[in-house]
Motif scaffolding. Structure first.
Motif, PDB file in Angstrom:
ATOM      1  N   HIS A  71      34.634  22.820 -15.570  1.00  0.00           N
ATOM      2  CA  HIS A  71      35.529  21.976 -16.712  1.00  0.00           C
ATOM      3  C   HIS A  71      36.066  20.669 -15.924  1.00  0.00           C
ATOM      4  O   HIS A  71      36.100  20.929 -14.363  1.00  0.00           O
ATOM      5  N   HIS A  73      38.936  17.469 -14.901  1.00  0.00           N
ATOM      6  CA  HIS A  73      40.365  17.209 -15.142  1.00  0.00           C
ATOM      7  C   HIS A  73      40.469  15.887 -14.882  1.00  0.00           C
ATOM      8  O   HIS A  73      39.701  15.192 -13.930  1.00  0.00           O
ATOM      9  N   HIS A 115      35.100  21.006 -11.884  1.00  0.00           N
ATOM     10  CA  HIS A 115      34.962  22.119 -11.056  1.00  0.00           C
ATOM     11  C   HIS A 115      34.796  23.310 -11.676  1.00  0.00           C
ATOM     12  O   HIS A 115      35.234  23.523 -12.755  1.00  0.00           O
ATOM     13  N   GLU A 117      35.900  27.446 -10.873  1.00  0.00           N
ATOM     14  CA  GLU A 117      36.781  28.594 -10.023  1.00  0.00           C
ATOM     15  C   GLU A 117      36.543  29.892 -10.383  1.00  0.00           C
ATOM     16  O   GLU A 117      36.681  30.281 -11.591  1.00  0.00           O
TER      17      GLU A 117
HETATM   18 FE   FE2 Z   1      40.705  23.551 -13.261  1.00  0.00          FE
END
Ligand code: FE2
Length: 291
Positions: A71, A73, A115, A117
């Motif tokens: 996603h 940012h 990125h 996670e």
């Molecule tokens: Fe994030």
């Protein structure tokens, strides 16, 4: 790294009071990670330069196993602090890191990062926090920056009263935290307080500050703040800091920063100053130009 032998005293004569108490809102994000949103969008102006604080804590893999797949940012910084568990980070700038208990990942998205996670465990406890810190308008399109800190790379010390302090950002008791930032000057401390312990932190009244209790209970100038609650601290002129007392063993985050006073425009993972800049961020992402 323990730096207790280098600490200086903090003196607070006129501590801040609690202005309001907030309860974390249960929500889910990413591919279905269950979490408590502690700092929500309606508080962004009051707690400028902070945009969001999430707290995740579960030993049920269904609550976190899907993680946060790729996603984007743009326009701010994300600070992830793991208490327990293992998460793998990969991003479009070529950074990769394993986040583990006690470690911090500081990512400046700047003009854009994509990125993921993802959990690197299939059972056990996953617990931690993600804080979003705004960037000044002049830095929103800067180049991305990233750094991982293992637990033993973060400055930590025992303050008077036996309070264990991890200095993630800013300055406390003369100790410089792992990260410093001009402009927003964030202070980010993790505190572990034995029963009855008092902790003091000097702070100018213009800083916006809050405390999030995640174990036990604190007394802040007569207001009881229980686990899962955030206390927004008043900016009363003449106040010179923060004083906390643990009614039993407690753990809490103390977070403060210098407000930017700039317009905040947010669309999901993009935080800019104007709607036009948000349209540009979406267009750049869709065209593959964001990162
Ligand atoms: Fe994030």
């Amino acid at each position: 790294m323990d730096v207790t032998d280098r600490i200086a005293t903090e003196q607070v004569a006129r501590p801040r009071r609690v202005e309001r108490l907030e309860l974390g809102q249960p929500t889910s994000d990413g591919a279905g990670v269950k979490l408590l949103r502690v700092l929500t969008q309606p508080l962004q102006r009051r707690l400028d330069p902070f945009l969001m604080l999430d707290n995740f804590r579960s030993d049920d893999p269904d609550d976190w196993i899907a993680g946060f797949p790729d996603h984007p940012h743009r326009g701010f910084e994300t600070v992830t602090y793991m208490i327990a568990g293992r998460m793998r980070h990969r991003d479009s700038a070529g950074n990769e890191g394993l986040l583990e208990g006690g470690g911090v990942q500081w990512m400046t998205a700047g003009r854009g990062v994509i990125h993921s996670e993802l959990p690197e465990q299939s059972e056990g406890l996953m617990e931690g926090f993600q804080l979003w810190l705004n960037l000044p308008a002049s830095d929103k399109m800067r180049a991305p920056w990233y750094r991982d800190f293992k637990a033993d790379e973060l400055p930590s010390f025992t303050a008077p009263g036996g309070v264990r302090v991890v200095a993630i950002a800013g300055r406390s008791h003369g100790i410089e935290g792992a990260v410093t930032r001009e402009g927003t000057e964030p202070l980010y401390l993790d505190l572990a307080l034995p029963e009855g312990a008092r902790f003091e932190q000097a702070m100018p009244p213009g800083r916006n500050a809050f405390v999030y209790v995640y174990r036990g209970e604190l007394d802040i100038e007569g207001t009881r703040v229980g686990s899962g609650r955030m206390a927004v601290l008043s900016n009363a002129p003449g106040s010179d800091g923060v004083a906390l007392r643990a009614t039993g063993p407690a753990r809490a985050l103390l977070i403060a920063g210098r407000p930017l006073g700039e317009p905040i425009a947010q669309y999901g993972p993009f935080v800019m100053n104007t709607v036009e800049e948000l349209h540009q961020a979406v267009a750049d992402f869709q065209a593959g130009r964001l990162a």
